[in-house]
Every structure is written in C-alpha cells, then in structure tokens.
Design a protein around this motif. Structure first.
Motif, short mmCIF file in Angstrom:
data_model
loop_
_atom_site.label_atom_id
_atom_site.label_comp_id
_atom_site.label_asym_id
_atom_site.label_seq_id
_atom_site.Cartn_x
_atom_site.Cartn_y
_atom_site.Cartn_z
N ALA A 189 14.27 -31.16 -7.96
CA ALA A 189 14.11 -29.71 -7.97
C ALA A 189 14.81 -29.06 -9.15
CB ALA A 189 14.65 -29.11 -6.67
N ARG A 190 15.44 -29.86 -10.01
CA ARG A 190 16.22 -29.32 -11.13
C ARG A 190 15.39 -29.32 -12.41
NH1 ARG A 190 19.59 -31.37 -15.24
NH2 ARG A 190 19.11 -33.53 -14.56
N GLN B 90 6.26 -23.25 -11.55
CA GLN B 90 5.19 -23.06 -12.52
C GLN B 90 5.13 -24.26 -13.47
OE1 GLN B 90 5.35 -19.27 -14.44
NE2 GLN B 90 3.58 -19.66 -15.76
N PRO B 91 3.97 -24.94 -13.56
CA PRO B 91 3.89 -26.19 -14.33
C PRO B 91 3.81 -25.99 -15.84
CG PRO B 91 1.79 -25.72 -13.30
CD PRO B 91 2.74 -24.68 -12.80
N ILE B 92 3.46 -24.81 -16.33
CA ILE B 92 3.36 -24.57 -17.76
C ILE B 92 3.48 -23.08 -18.03
CG2 ILE B 92 0.85 -24.35 -17.78
CD1 ILE B 92 0.84 -25.82 -20.48
N LEU B 93 4.06 -22.74 -19.17
CA LEU B 93 4.16 -21.34 -19.61
C LEU B 93 3.32 -21.17 -20.86
CD1 LEU B 93 5.36 -18.49 -19.51
CD2 LEU B 93 7.30 -19.35 -20.85
N SER C 37 8.52 -13.07 -21.07
CA SER C 37 7.76 -14.12 -20.38
C SER C 37 8.67 -15.28 -19.97
CB SER C 37 6.64 -14.64 -21.29
OG SER C 37 5.74 -13.61 -21.63
N LEU C 38 9.59 -15.64 -20.86
CA LEU C 38 10.49 -16.75 -20.55
C LEU C 38 11.43 -16.41 -19.40
CD1 LEU C 38 11.25 -19.59 -21.46
CD2 LEU C 38 12.87 -18.59 -23.08
N ASP D 28 11.60 -18.01 -11.77
CA ASP D 28 10.89 -18.78 -10.74
C ASP D 28 11.45 -20.19 -10.62
OD1 ASP D 28 9.28 -16.59 -10.35
OD2 ASP D 28 7.66 -17.33 -11.64
N ALA D 29 11.82 -20.80 -11.77
CA ALA D 29 12.32 -22.17 -11.75
C ALA D 29 13.68 -22.28 -11.08
CB ALA D 29 12.37 -22.73 -13.16
#
Length: 396
Positions: free
Chosen positions: A135-136, A179-182, A341-342, A348-349
């Motif tokens: 989860a990290r 989120q898997p990608i930004l 955006s970052l 979320d992460a």
C-alpha cells in the motif's frame, strides 16, 4: 522519420521524381548542369518530429526548452496539509517530500521534474506512473509520450493507456484505487484526450530557421554563391557530347565547390554561359528572417527573446525585467498547474489532503519583488506582526 507536413512543391517533385531527375541530368541542348539547390522539408507536429527538428536540431528551441524546464525544476516546493488559503499547516517532514526528492533509484527530483516539463513542452502531454510496494507509494516513473496511446471509451473519456517499449505493449487502466497513472496535458482546443505542444505552434518558424541555417551552410560549401545553371548555346546547333558533359560536372565538383575554392574564377568553354537562377542572400535577407523565426520559436515557448540573445526585441527595458516576466508569465503558471494535478494524485495515494506549492522566497528571479514587498510591509506601522506575516505569505 518522414513527415506528413511537407510543402506542396516538395510533394509535387517527389511524385514525378524519376522522370524529372532523369531529365535534369541528361545531356541536352539548353540547360545542361544544375548547380547547388536546397529543398524545403516540413517538420511534423508529433513528439518525435519536434524533438528531432526542434530540441535536437535547432539551437533556439533547444535552449528555450531547457531554460523553461530547468528553471521550473529548480524551484523548491512546499508541502501543506489542507489548502493554504484556508489556514493549512506546512509539513517539513513527510514521505511525499522524501519521494519527490528521490522519486526512483535512477533519478533525483530535479531529473524527474525537468523531464516532465520537457515532455509537456515537446508533446503537450506527460505520463507519470506510480510504483506501489503493497500500500506504500515507493517510486514515480515518467513514460515517454510517443510510447503512450490513449484508449478512448464508449463515453469519450479515457478508458486506458497502452504503453509500448522494447517490443512489448501493456495496458494501464485510467481509473483505479489508488490511481494507476497521472496524465498531465496542456490545453488542446480540438482534442479531448491529449494536449497540444507549445513548440508545435511554431513549426513553420522552426522550418524557416532550420532551412536558413542549412542554406547558409550549403552556400558556404558551394563557394558562397547562389544556385545557377550552365547553359549550352552552340552557334551551329547540336548537343553537348556526353563525354564533355561528364567532364564538365567533374570539373565543377572538384574545382569550384567548397569553402577553399571561394572566389575562384570560373573558366567557361565556347558555347557555355552562366545563368543565376535564384535570389542572392542579400535579396532574401536571411539575417532578419532567421531572427524573426527565432523570436517566434522563443515566444511559442514563453521565453522572452532577450534572454536568448536574439536581436531586435526591445519589449523589456533590461535583462532583469525580462527574467522576471519569464518567471511570472511562463515558469510559475506551468509549475502551479502541474502541482495542482500532482497534489490531487498524491492526496489519493497517501489518503490525506495534501497541497504542493512553489517556494517563491527562494526564486532568484523574483528576489527584487520579494524585497520590495517586505520593505512595504515592514514600513506599515498600522499592521501587527501577525498581519505582516500573513501579508508576505507566512502563517501565524
């Protein structure tokens, strides 16, 4: 890489190239030898085309992209819990700061942000993929834009991202927890899925600047003279014999081409006459054309031409004003939209409300503004110390 944006006359020439080429070099009565010549070639708007013809092949575009990306990557960042305008608290020891300082074992934070901003300038898009250990959030990696394809869903929104590298393609879902990608993108008026590269708006200026540089080099290689033709005009009709034609070409290439042969007089035999077939460099005014194209390239990337040493631009009174405008109008807006955006991605992460902000107190280009602000606030006797701290951007 062949570009789809070639000039019309270039396409017309290629369409009939075999017959035209044969006719141009064959022994004929009339025009017998075409000397020199420089064709035009258009630059495409793709990431690869702009990278080759712009960043890798044009000194103005190269320096302008580096100036923006390096200046933006060098601005220190501050991390807050919550929103700064709502009394957020600054965090000085947090895993996000550690991650951004060393996003992976192969790159530092400066490397990551410099590459990210470079991708935005040359592609209009940047793709940031996180690496989770359990989860990290352990690492952050950038994906090269030309290797990523956005998969559109039935509703018009991105469904996934296909990434191709080393002959292998893998699909990254657009949504997920975490989120898997930004996907960072600049504004594109005609595309809902991808952004528009700033340098692409100056592709005509880029072509002009590159063509002018190639012309000047070709001019030097060809004894600093424009293109022309040797015309065979015999008094009693007939053609130039093939052996004489080949000997003439060989003598021209060996004795009248190259910078070491500059100024050497040409000896013509009976029936041969030199006819110039292009404008002189003075008539074409290459210096002004190149400087104008260079200004357009710099302005498309938001860099004041004065900072690049391009003559003819007196918009700012001095270098300091141009540098301050560069930070205010180009660097800081790019940083703020990226950090916005970052911040959401990292919030979320990490499951926390986090906000990243640029530390303007450590930006050398804005030091004069900060000094003036502190002087005005310090001289305001009607403000308390707490109000003065808030006025200059500090908390209680």
């Amino acid at each position: 890489m062949l570009s789809a944006f070639r000039l019309p006359f270039r396409r017309a020439f290629r369409a009939g190239a075999p017959d035209q080429a044969k006719a141009a070099v064959g022994p004929r009565a009339g025009v017998s030898v075409m000397v020199s010549g420089l064709g035009a070639r258009g630059t495409g708007r793709s990431y690869a085309a702009l990278s080759r013809s712009g960043f890798l092949g044009n000194p103005v575009a190269h320096r302008a992209v580096r100036l923006v990306s390096e200046a933006a990557a060098a601005v220190p960042l501050l991390l807050y819990r919550g929103l700064p305008q709502q009394g957020a608290r600054e965090l000085t020891g947090h895993p996000v700061l550690t991650l951004l300082a060393r996003p992976s074992s192969r790159a530092t934070g400066t490397d990551l942000f410099e590459t990210l901003y470079g991708h935005l300038l040359l592609s209009g898009n940047a793709y940031l993929e996180p690496l989770f250990l359990g989860a990290r959030l352990a690492e952050l990696h950038l994906l090269r834009p030309d290797r990523v394809t956005v998969v559109e869903g039935a509703d018009g929104w991105p469904l996934a991202y296909d990434y191709r590298a080393a002959g292998v393609s893998r699909r990254i879902p657009a949504e997920g927890e975490p989120q898997p990608i930004l996907h960072l993108k600049l504004f594109h008026p005609l595309d809902d899925l991808t952004g528009y590269a700033p340098l692409a708006a100056a592709h005509n200026a880029l072509d002009l600047h590159n063509a002018a540089a190639a012309w000047n080099k070709a001019l030097l290689d060809n004894s600093a003279r424009p293109s022309g033709a040797l015309v065979y005009q015999p008094k009693e009709g007939g053609n130039l014999p093939p052996d004489q034609y080949e000997r003439l070409k060989a003598e021209l290439e060996a004795g009248y081409s190259g910078p070491l042969q500059a100024g050497r007089p040409m000896l013509l035999e009976g029936g041969l006459d030199w006819k110039a077939m292009s404008l002189t460099p003075r008539d074409m005014d290459f210096t002004d054309a190149r400087n104008g194209a260079a200004r357009d390239i710099a302005l498309s990337l938001g860099v004041p031409p004065m900072l690049l040493g391009i003559p003819g631009d007196n918009t700012y009174a001095n270098y300091q004003e141009a540098n301050r405008a560069f930070y205010r109008l180009t660097v800081l807006p790019l940083i703020r939209r990226t950090l916005a955006s970052l911040s959401g991605f990292l919030s979320d992460a990490f499951g926390d409300m986090l906000t990243l902000q640029p530390d303007l107190d450590q930006v050398e280009g804005l030091s004069a503004e900060r000094d003036a602000l502190w002087t005005r606030v310090g001289a305001a006797d009607f403000l308390s110390d707490e109000e003065k701290r808030q006025a200059v951007g500090y908390g209680d």
